[in-house]
Design a protein around this motif. Sequence first.
Motif, PDB file in Angstrom:
ATOM      1  N   LYS A 128       0.806  -1.216   0.000  1.00  0.00           N
ATOM      2  CA  LYS A 128       0.000   0.000   0.000  1.00  0.00           C
ATOM      3  C   LYS A 128       0.842   1.270   0.000  1.00  0.00           C
ATOM      4  CE  LYS A 128      -4.530   0.758   1.900  1.00  0.00           C
ATOM      5  NZ  LYS A 128      -5.660   0.022   2.441  1.00  0.00           N
ATOM      6  N   TYR A 160      -3.583   7.627  -9.839  1.00  0.00           N
ATOM      7  CA  TYR A 160      -2.554   8.444  -9.193  1.00  0.00           C
ATOM      8  C   TYR A 160      -2.326   9.749  -9.969  1.00  0.00           C
ATOM      9  CZ  TYR A 160       2.141   9.713  -7.503  1.00  0.00           C
ATOM     10  OH  TYR A 160       3.219  10.377  -6.991  1.00  0.00           O
ATOM     11  N   ARG A 196      -4.708   8.907   0.113  1.00  0.00           N
ATOM     12  CA  ARG A 196      -5.390   8.825   1.405  1.00  0.00           C
ATOM     13  C   ARG A 196      -6.398   9.972   1.523  1.00  0.00           C
ATOM     14  NH1 ARG A 196      -1.292   8.765   5.910  1.00  0.00           N
ATOM     15  NH2 ARG A 196      -1.063   6.566   5.420  1.00  0.00           N
ATOM     16  N   PRO A 212       0.430   5.606   0.457  1.00  0.00           N
ATOM     17  CA  PRO A 212      -0.527   6.556   1.045  1.00  0.00           C
ATOM     18  C   PRO A 212      -1.005   7.636   0.061  1.00  0.00           C
ATOM     19  CG  PRO A 212       1.704   7.119   1.695  1.00  0.00           C
ATOM     20  CD  PRO A 212       1.828   5.905   0.821  1.00  0.00           C
ATOM     21  N   LYS A 264      -7.381   0.895  -3.758  1.00  0.00           N
ATOM     22  CA  LYS A 264      -7.077   0.542  -2.375  1.00  0.00           C
ATOM     23  C   LYS A 264      -5.569   0.525  -2.121  1.00  0.00           C
ATOM     24  CE  LYS A 264     -11.279  -1.724  -0.898  1.00  0.00           C
ATOM     25  NZ  LYS A 264     -12.053  -2.972  -0.812  1.00  0.00           N
ATOM     26  N   ARG A 265      -4.807   0.108  -3.089  1.00  0.00           N
ATOM     27  CA  ARG A 265      -3.352   0.113  -2.908  1.00  0.00           C
ATOM     28  C   ARG A 265      -2.802   1.532  -2.818  1.00  0.00           C
ATOM     29  NH1 ARG A 265      -1.086  -4.820  -6.622  1.00  0.00           N
ATOM     30  NH2 ARG A 265      -2.343  -6.424  -5.605  1.00  0.00           N
ATOM     31  N   LEU A 266      -3.604   2.484  -3.316  1.00  0.00           N
ATOM     32  CA  LEU A 266      -3.204   3.888  -3.182  1.00  0.00           C
ATOM     33  C   LEU A 266      -3.861   4.537  -1.959  1.00  0.00           C
ATOM     34  CD1 LEU A 266      -3.476   4.844  -6.966  1.00  0.00           C
ATOM     35  CD2 LEU A 266      -1.359   4.643  -5.642  1.00  0.00           C
ATOM     36  N   SER A 267      -4.506   3.716  -1.136  1.00  0.00           N
ATOM     37  CA  SER A 267      -5.131   4.161   0.117  1.00  0.00           C
ATOM     38  C   SER A 267      -6.360   5.030  -0.076  1.00  0.00           C
ATOM     39  CB  SER A 267      -4.131   4.922   1.012  1.00  0.00           C
ATOM     40  OG  SER A 267      -2.989   4.150   1.231  1.00  0.00           O
ATOM     41  N   ALA A 268      -6.966   5.005  -1.249  1.00  0.00           N
ATOM     42  CA  ALA A 268      -8.205   5.758  -1.458  1.00  0.00           C
ATOM     43  C   ALA A 268      -9.364   5.022  -0.806  1.00  0.00           C
ATOM     44  CB  ALA A 268      -8.471   5.921  -2.955  1.00  0.00           C
ATOM     45  N   ASP A 269     -10.409   5.795  -0.465  1.00  0.00           N
ATOM     46  CA  ASP A 269     -11.659   5.155  -0.043  1.00  0.00           C
ATOM     47  C   ASP A 269     -12.416   4.758  -1.298  1.00  0.00           C
ATOM     48  OD1 ASP A 269     -11.161   5.600   2.665  1.00  0.00           O
ATOM     49  OD2 ASP A 269     -11.832   7.688   2.462  1.00  0.00           O
ATOM     50  N   THR A 301     -11.750   9.862  -2.472  1.00  0.00           N
ATOM     51  CA  THR A 301     -12.803   8.874  -2.695  1.00  0.00           C
ATOM     52  C   THR A 301     -12.901   8.520  -4.177  1.00  0.00           C
ATOM     53  OG1 THR A 301     -14.054   9.742  -0.830  1.00  0.00           O
ATOM     54  CG2 THR A 301     -15.275   8.405  -2.420  1.00  0.00           C
TER      55      THR A 301
END
Lengths: 421, 306
Positions: free
Chosen positions: B36, B300, B41, B38, B65-70, B44
Motif C-alpha cells: 500500500k 494516481y 489517502r 498513502p 485501495k493500494r493507493l489508500s483511497a476510499d 474517494t
Amino acid sequence: MAYLLKGVSVLGAAPTDLLIKDGVISDKTDKDAVVIDAAGLVALPGLVDVHTHLREPGREDAETVETGSRAAALGGYTAVCAMANTSPVADTAGVVEQVWRLGREAGLVDVQPIGAVTVGLAGKQLAELGAMADSAATVRIFSDDGFCVADPKLMRRALEYVKAFDGVIAQHAEEPRLTEGAQMHEGEVSTRLGLTGWPAVAEEAIIARDVLLAEHVGSRLHVCHVSTAGSVEVLRQAKARGVRVTAEVTPHHLLLTDELAAGYDPVFKVNPPLRTSSDVMALRQALRDGVIDVVATDHAPHAVQDKECEWSYARPGMLGLETALPIVLSVFGEQWDLIADRMSIAPARIAGLDGHGGDLTKAGTPANLTLVDPSASWVVDPSGLASRSRNTPYAGMTLPGRIVATFLRGEATVLDGKAVK
Amino acid sequence: MIKHLRSAADLDAATATLILDTAAEMAALSGREVKKLPALRGRTVVNLFYEDSTRTRISFEAAAKRLSADVINFSAKGSSVSKGESLKDTALTLQAMGADAVVIRHSASGAPHRLANWVEGSVVNAGDGTHEHPTQALLDAYTMRSRLGRLDGLKVAIVGDVLHSRVARSNVLLLTTLGAQVTVVGPPTLIPLEVGAALSDKTQVSYDLDAVLPESDVVMMLRVQTERMQDSYFPSAREYSRRYGLDVPRLKRLPEHAIVMHPGPMNRGMEIAPEVADSPRSTIVEQVANGVSVRMAVLYLLLGGK
C-alpha cells in the motif's frame, strides 16, 4: 382590423405600402388602418410547414397545439401540418378532428392534421384514410412518420387508395432492417464514437422503391426529411422521368453534420441522423435546383429528461419552427424568391392549403404573410423560445433574420416580434 | 495532466508514456511486503458499474485501495439504478458525496462523456458500450512494452470483432499514438467503415489472418460473441474459428518472439485454441496483473496524488 405596412419590401422588391384589410391584400385605402413602419422589412407569404410534431394529444409536457402554434407564428408560419405520431395516434377521424379543433382554438396558425397511414403506425393495416379525408380536418397528407411504411404491398395500396381524394403519402424513408439499433449516421464518426450506424442506403433504398411504386400506380409520393446525397440522385432521376414525387429537407440537414455527435450530447440526435458535409452540400444544391421542393422543419419537441441522458437512450428530434427561416437565410442569403417558394408556395401546394403561399402583390390574396427584418440578428437562447421544449441544436448561435410580424388572414398573430396571444 | 480519461484519444504520446512509466513504478511496489501507498489517502474513488464486469471492477478496486483511497462500489444491481434513476441523478448523488474520481462502466457509448458534465471529479472510462476501454489499451501497451521492450515500430494485429469492440478502438488509438503499426483483421462484416479515417490513418485492414501473422510482433485476439452469428455477421462459429481463430498451426506462423494477447474473457475453442491460450507466448494472465499497476498509475496521475 386593417394594417398598413409602410415601406415594406415584398420579396426584396422596391419599398411599397401594403394594405391588409378584410383578411386580404387590398388595393383600396383605409385611413383607420394601423400603420406599421415596415421600412427595411421584407414581406414573405406566410411560411407553411408540411412536417411539424405538436405532441398533443399525449405528450403535452413536451408541446401542445397551442405552444407549438405560438412557436410557429413567431417563426413566420401561418400553417403547419401536424404529424400523426401522437398518443393516441392520429389514425381516426376523431383524433384528427380533435387536433384540427385545438388548432382553431389556439388561432395562431392553421393547424392541418396529417393522418396515419396505418393503424397505430404499426405498418400492418391501413387506417381509415377516407374517413380522415372526409372529416372536418379534410386530411390530404398521410404519414406514419417516425416509422417507415416498410411493407411494399401496404405502401403500394396506400399510394393507390388515396388517389380517390387527391391524397399524398409522406414517407419516412428508413428501411428498418438496415437501421436496427441505429444511433447516428454510419461512417467515420460512428466508427470513432462506437455508436451503431444508420447507413445512407437505408433511406435511399426506400426512396428508390417508393418512386417506382408511385410511378407504377400513378400516385403522388412525398418524401420526408431527405438527408443524403444518394437520395437526391434517386429523386433527380425520378423527377426527370415525370414521377409525381415531392421531397422535403429540414433546416438542420442543410446546416449541421454528424461531427456534432462527438460530445455525445443528444440534442444533436435526430432521425434521420445528421449526415456528412458532402451530404449537406448536395441537399443545398437540390433545394436550389428544385429536386427537393420544400424546407420542412420536422419540429420535434422533447421533454428535458428525454434528452438529458445517455445518447443511446435519448429520443431523436430537434426543435425547428422558430429557427427555420433564420437558418435558411444563413445558408442561402437573401434569395427571397427561392425562400418564398421553398418555405411557403410549394409546401402550400403539396399540402393543398389554398389561401397560403399566395401572391402578395395581388389584391384579394388572403393576407397570410410574415415580415422579416433581414438585418437583425439574434442569439438563440433555448429558454427564450416559445416551444414548451428546449431541445434546439442552435443554442448560443447568432442567426440572421428576425420575424417582426405575422398575419393570419389579416389578423396579426405576431407584432413587434411578440405573439399577440 | 488531463482531468478525465474517457478515450485513448485523450492521451498524447508523452502522457501515455508517463502513465506506462508510472505503472512500472507501481508494479515494483507490488513485490514489496506492504503493497500500500498513502498517495490517495482521504480521496474517494467510486466504481460506478452499470454492466457486470467483476474482473474490471476488482482491478480498479485493488488499484484504488493500494493507493489508500476510499472506494465505493456502486453497481446497477441492488441500487437506485435498477429503480430507473437517471445517470444525471446518480451523478449528482455521487457529486454530493464528494467523489474525487468516478470509474464508470456502462453499456451506452459515450456515457463517460455525459457523466463528466455532471460531476466535478475525474471520470475514468472503464468500458462504454462499443466505444472505448482506454485502461485496457494502456495495460495492453504496458504488457507489450514489458515483453518486447518497445512499442515504437511494433507490428500489432488486432483480430476479430473490431466493429463491436471497445478494446480494439482504444488499442488502435493508443498504439498508433505510441508509434506501433496496427492492422485490424477480421471478416469484412466485423470491420467498421472507414476505420482508418475514424481512428488513425496509419491503421491497416486485412481480411486474411494467415497473411498477417508472419509479419506480426503481437497478435491480439478479440472476444467474439456467438450472438453475432444470429445477426449474419458470419455463418457459423465453426467457420469463424476456421478463418479467424488462432489455433496451433497458426501460432507456428508467428515469428518466434511474437506474443499472443486476449483482453478476456475468452471463448476457448472459438477465437483462440486452449493450447494457444495456455502457451508461454500467451500474456493473458500477465495482462490481468498489469491491469492493477496501470490503473494505479491512472488514478494516481489523474488525482494528482502525492
